[in-house]
Write an enzyme that holds these catalytic residues in place. Structure first.
Site, PDB file in Angstrom:
ATOM      1  N   LYS A  13       0.839  -1.204   0.000  1.00 20.58           N
ATOM      2  CA  LYS A  13       0.000   0.000   0.000  1.00 20.58           C
ATOM      3  C   LYS A  13       0.879   1.262   0.000  1.00 20.58           C
ATOM      4  CE  LYS A  13      -3.784  -2.530   2.080  1.00 20.58           C
ATOM      5  NZ  LYS A  13      -4.993  -2.464   2.910  1.00 20.58           N
ATOM      6  N   HIS A  34      -8.560  -2.402  -6.505  1.00 18.98           N
ATOM      7  CA  HIS A  34      -8.492  -2.579  -5.057  1.00 18.98           C
ATOM      8  C   HIS A  34      -9.582  -1.747  -4.386  1.00 18.98           C
ATOM      9  CE1 HIS A  34      -7.044  -2.387  -0.915  1.00 18.98           C
ATOM     10  NE2 HIS A  34      -6.371  -3.503  -1.191  1.00 18.98           N
ATOM     11  N   GLU A  78     -11.743  -9.467  -1.791  1.00 15.82           N
ATOM     12  CA  GLU A  78     -11.438  -8.739  -0.560  1.00 15.82           C
ATOM     13  C   GLU A  78     -12.720  -8.183   0.047  1.00 15.82           C
ATOM     14  OE1 GLU A  78      -8.907  -5.404  -1.183  1.00 15.82           O
ATOM     15  OE2 GLU A  78      -9.984  -4.743  -2.957  1.00 15.82           O
ATOM     16  N   GLY A 100      -8.114  -4.588   7.365  1.00 11.99           N
ATOM     17  CA  GLY A 100      -7.546  -3.723   8.392  1.00 11.99           C
ATOM     18  C   GLY A 100      -8.355  -3.659   9.670  1.00 11.99           C
ATOM     19  N   GLY A 125      -1.027  -5.886   5.928  1.00 13.86           N
ATOM     20  CA  GLY A 125      -0.102  -5.646   7.034  1.00 13.86           C
ATOM     21  C   GLY A 125       0.913  -6.745   7.265  1.00 13.86           C
TER      22      GLY A 125
END
Length: 250
Positions: A11, A96, A168, A174, A238
């Site tokens: 990202k 995305h 997704e 997140g 992450g």
């Protein structure tokens, strides 16, 4: 047989120093443990050239998080596929959820990108998924169907070998939330069926396309997800930005 792919999306994170350090760590660690899995990383645009040089000649594939659907032209602030080719990038992420949600990218805009990229010999990682409100209102399958049918409209069957999909669920990105493996499998199965209905003969093609799961993928849930029939890897945020957690995904 479908490829199992672990794709790290960095990202707009990491400084140049951090990205270079991570790339060196990945080159040293990942090729020896990836075994039958394909490893990809998607750095921010400014770090692409540095990371590409570090990982050049390794088994790790470097991709771009975005580009524009044009050759070199007057589009201020954008990046052309021609420029990506110059630094050895041949994979581009399209659609995305953050670009859809915050930058207003529609299915039709994604379609323009996908068609241009495939015709110019890129591999495309196309992202689809529903928001929390869409999920709670029972529109998950409707949203996914539109994203697939509109995003992949008009693409010749010959190009599908260079297409990867990622599901997704936006509500899981997140947040620490994750769809259960069975919930994810149900959606992945639906995505594969939608692809099979795009054109005559698409059924066999849909079985060869890798579909990744991209909702808070971590070392402690990746193996259970990969046990499902239609989950072929992970699009990881992450956990891909530290070598310790990224390596554990393999």
């Amino acid at each position: 047989m479908r490829k199992t792919i672990i794709a790290g999306n960095w990202k707009m994170n990491l400084s140049l120093k951090e990205a270079v350090f991570l790339a060196h760590s990945i080159r040293e660690k990942i090729p020896s443990i990836s075994k039958d899995k394909v490893s990809m990383v998607f750095p921010s645009t400014l770090h692409l050239e540095n990371v590409s040089k570090i990982l050049e000649g390794s088994s790790v594939i470097v991709g771009a998080q975005n580009c524009y659907h044009s050759g070199l032209a007057a589009f201020t602030g954008e990046t052309s596929p021609d420029q990506l080719k110059e630094i050895g990038v041949k994979v581009v992420m399209v659609g995305h959820s953050e670009r859809r949600q915050f930058l207003g990218e529609s299915n039709f805009f994604c379609n323009d990108k996908i068609r241009f990229l495939l015709k110019n010999e890129f591999t495309v990682l196309y992202c689809v998924g529903e928001t929390l409100s869409e999920r709670e209102s029972g529109k998950t399958l409707e949203v996914l169907s539109s994203q697939i049918r509109e995003g992949l409209k008009g693409i010749d069957s010959v190009f599908f070998s260079n297409l990867i999909l990622a599901y997704e669920p936006v509500w899981a990105i997140g947040t620490g939330k994750v769809a259960t493996p069975s919930q994810a499998q149900e959606v992945h199965s639906f995505i594969r069926k939608e692809i099979s209905g795009l054109f005559v003969g698409a059924s066999s093609i849909s079985e060869s396309i890798s579909i990744l799961y991209g909702g808070s993928v971590k070392p402690d849930n990746i193996q259970d997800l990969l046990k499902e029939k239609d989950i072929d890897g992970g699009l990881v945020g992450g956990a891909s930005q530290k070598i310790s957690s990224f390596a554990e995904l393999f």
